[in-house]
Design a protein around this motif. Structure first.
Motif, PDB file in Angstrom:
ATOM      1  N   PHE A   5       6.281   7.035   0.478  1.00  0.00           N
ATOM      2  CA  PHE A   5       6.776   5.729   0.905  1.00  0.00           C
ATOM      3  C   PHE A   5       6.470   4.673  -0.151  1.00  0.00           C
ATOM      4  N   ALA A   6       5.232   4.645  -0.624  1.00  0.00           N
ATOM      5  CA  ALA A   6       4.823   3.671  -1.636  1.00  0.00           C
ATOM      6  C   ALA A   6       5.667   3.801  -2.896  1.00  0.00           C
ATOM      7  N   ARG A   7       5.832   5.011  -3.368  1.00  0.00           N
ATOM      8  CA  ARG A   7       6.640   5.234  -4.578  1.00  0.00           C
ATOM      9  C   ARG A   7       8.080   4.778  -4.381  1.00  0.00           C
ATOM     10  N   SER A   8       8.610   5.008  -3.180  1.00  0.00           N
ATOM     11  CA  SER A   8      10.017   4.676  -2.926  1.00  0.00           C
ATOM     12  C   SER A   8      10.295   3.180  -2.985  1.00  0.00           C
ATOM     13  N   ILE A   9       9.238   2.374  -2.812  1.00  0.00           N
ATOM     14  CA  ILE A   9       9.414   0.923  -2.882  1.00  0.00           C
ATOM     15  C   ILE A   9       8.691   0.324  -4.095  1.00  0.00           C
ATOM     16  N   GLY A  10       8.311   1.201  -5.022  1.00  0.00           N
ATOM     17  CA  GLY A  10       7.719   0.740  -6.273  1.00  0.00           C
ATOM     18  C   GLY A  10       6.291   0.247  -6.174  1.00  0.00           C
ATOM     19  N   MET A  11       5.556   0.758  -5.209  1.00  0.00           N
ATOM     20  CA  MET A  11       4.162   0.362  -5.013  1.00  0.00           C
ATOM     21  C   MET A  11       3.259   1.583  -5.161  1.00  0.00           C
ATOM     22  N   THR A  12       1.958   1.331  -5.182  1.00  0.00           N
ATOM     23  CA  THR A  12       0.995   2.435  -5.201  1.00  0.00           C
ATOM     24  C   THR A  12       0.545   2.740  -3.775  1.00  0.00           C
ATOM     25  N   LYS A  13       0.035   3.954  -3.588  1.00  0.00           N
ATOM     26  CA  LYS A  13      -0.479   4.327  -2.278  1.00  0.00           C
ATOM     27  C   LYS A  13      -1.649   3.418  -1.886  1.00  0.00           C
ATOM     28  N   ASN A  14      -2.481   3.056  -2.839  1.00  0.00           N
ATOM     29  CA  ASN A  14      -3.620   2.185  -2.540  1.00  0.00           C
ATOM     30  C   ASN A  14      -3.155   0.829  -2.026  1.00  0.00           C
ATOM     31  N   TYR A  15      -2.100   0.290  -2.631  1.00  0.00           N
ATOM     32  CA  TYR A  15      -1.577  -1.002  -2.189  1.00  0.00           C
ATOM     33  C   TYR A  15      -1.019  -0.895  -0.772  1.00  0.00           C
ATOM     34  N   ILE A  16      -0.260   0.138  -0.492  1.00  0.00           N
ATOM     35  CA  ILE A  16       0.305   0.329   0.848  1.00  0.00           C
ATOM     36  C   ILE A  16      -0.812   0.582   1.860  1.00  0.00           C
ATOM     37  N   SER A  17      -1.862   1.257   1.446  1.00  0.00           N
ATOM     38  CA  SER A  17      -2.985   1.533   2.357  1.00  0.00           C
ATOM     39  C   SER A  17      -3.645   0.259   2.861  1.00  0.00           C
ATOM     40  N   ILE A  18      -3.595  -0.799   2.070  1.00  0.00           N
ATOM     41  CA  ILE A  18      -4.134  -2.083   2.523  1.00  0.00           C
ATOM     42  C   ILE A  18      -3.416  -2.533   3.790  1.00  0.00           C
ATOM     43  N   PHE A  19      -2.116  -2.297   3.842  1.00  0.00           N
ATOM     44  CA  PHE A  19      -1.311  -2.746   4.974  1.00  0.00           C
ATOM     45  C   PHE A  19      -1.247  -1.741   6.118  1.00  0.00           C
ATOM     46  N   THR A  20      -1.458  -0.462   5.817  1.00  0.00           N
ATOM     47  CA  THR A  20      -1.320   0.557   6.857  1.00  0.00           C
ATOM     48  C   THR A  20      -2.639   0.918   7.523  1.00  0.00           C
ATOM     49  N   SER A  21      -3.734   0.413   7.011  1.00  0.00           N
ATOM     50  CA  SER A  21      -5.037   0.643   7.618  1.00  0.00           C
ATOM     51  C   SER A  21      -5.371  -0.540   8.525  1.00  0.00           C
ATOM     52  N   GLU A  22      -5.605  -0.276   9.791  1.00  0.00           N
ATOM     53  CA  GLU A  22      -5.939  -1.337  10.745  1.00  0.00           C
ATOM     54  C   GLU A  22      -7.163  -2.123  10.286  1.00  0.00           C
ATOM     55  N   ILE A  23      -8.166  -1.425   9.805  1.00  0.00           N
ATOM     56  CA  ILE A  23      -9.415  -2.083   9.434  1.00  0.00           C
ATOM     57  C   ILE A  23      -9.222  -2.972   8.215  1.00  0.00           C
ATOM     58  N   SER A  24      -8.661  -2.425   7.138  1.00  0.00           N
ATOM     59  CA  SER A  24      -8.537  -3.253   5.941  1.00  0.00           C
ATOM     60  C   SER A  24      -7.493  -4.335   6.113  1.00  0.00           C
ATOM     61  N   SER A  25      -6.446  -4.069   6.881  1.00  0.00           N
ATOM     62  CA  SER A  25      -5.422  -5.082   7.115  1.00  0.00           C
ATOM     63  C   SER A  25      -5.994  -6.272   7.874  1.00  0.00           C
ATOM     64  N   SER A  26      -6.780  -6.002   8.902  1.00  0.00           N
ATOM     65  CA  SER A  26      -7.386  -7.077   9.692  1.00  0.00           C
ATOM     66  C   SER A  26      -8.488  -7.788   8.913  1.00  0.00           C
ATOM     67  N   ALA A  27      -9.326  -7.015   8.262  1.00  0.00           N
ATOM     68  CA  ALA A  27     -10.470  -7.593   7.556  1.00  0.00           C
ATOM     69  C   ALA A  27     -10.042  -8.485   6.401  1.00  0.00           C
ATOM     70  N   ARG A  28      -8.977  -8.115   5.739  1.00  0.00           N
ATOM     71  CA  ARG A  28      -8.530  -8.878   4.577  1.00  0.00           C
ATOM     72  C   ARG A  28      -7.502  -9.943   4.931  1.00  0.00           C
ATOM     73  N   GLY A  29      -7.059  -9.959   6.171  1.00  0.00           N
ATOM     74  CA  GLY A  29      -6.019 -10.901   6.554  1.00  0.00           C
ATOM     75  C   GLY A  29      -4.734 -10.639   5.774  1.00  0.00           C
ATOM     76  N   SER A  30      -4.485  -9.370   5.498  1.00  0.00           N
ATOM     77  CA  SER A  30      -3.354  -8.977   4.653  1.00  0.00           C
ATOM     78  C   SER A  30      -2.026  -9.352   5.286  1.00  0.00           C
ATOM     79  N   LYS A  31      -1.170  -9.901   4.464  1.00  0.00           N
ATOM     80  CA  LYS A  31       0.178 -10.251   4.904  1.00  0.00           C
ATOM     81  C   LYS A  31       1.167  -9.655   3.917  1.00  0.00           C
ATOM     82  N   LEU A  32       2.192  -9.035   4.455  1.00  0.00           N
ATOM     83  CA  LEU A  32       3.257  -8.458   3.649  1.00  0.00           C
ATOM     84  C   LEU A  32       4.191  -9.573   3.215  1.00  0.00           C
TER      85      LEU A  32
END
Length: 72
Positions: free
Chosen positions: A23-50
């Motif tokens: 999925f990450a590759r298909s949109i030109g991103m890294t898996k680590n970057y996508i993991s920020i948004f797909t992980s409940e913990i890191s998404s909430s903790a970092r206040g991540s916004k797409l």
């Protein structure tokens, strides 16, 4: 119950039968970057916004409305 951004992205990945890496590759991103948004913990903790432009890219590539991706 509110569906989180993480849940929405994981649903798209699952419905498309992709790995997070594919999925990450298909949109030109890294898996680590996508993991920020797909992980409940890191998404909430970092206040991540797409970004709207990334939501639009995902929407165009996979047929989802960008607003639904961003806001549910």
């Amino acid at each position: 119950m509110t569906v989180t951004l993480s849940q929405r992205l994981n649903k798209i990945i699952s419905e498309q039968r992709l790995t997070k890496t594919a999925f990450a590759r298909s949109i030109g991103m890294t898996k680590n970057y996508i993991s920020i948004f797909t992980s409940e913990i890191s998404s909430s903790a970092r206040g991540s916004k797409l970004s709207p432009s990334l939501a639009q890219l995902i929407g165009l590539k996979y047929g989802y409305a960008p607003d639904r991706i961003l806001y549910g």
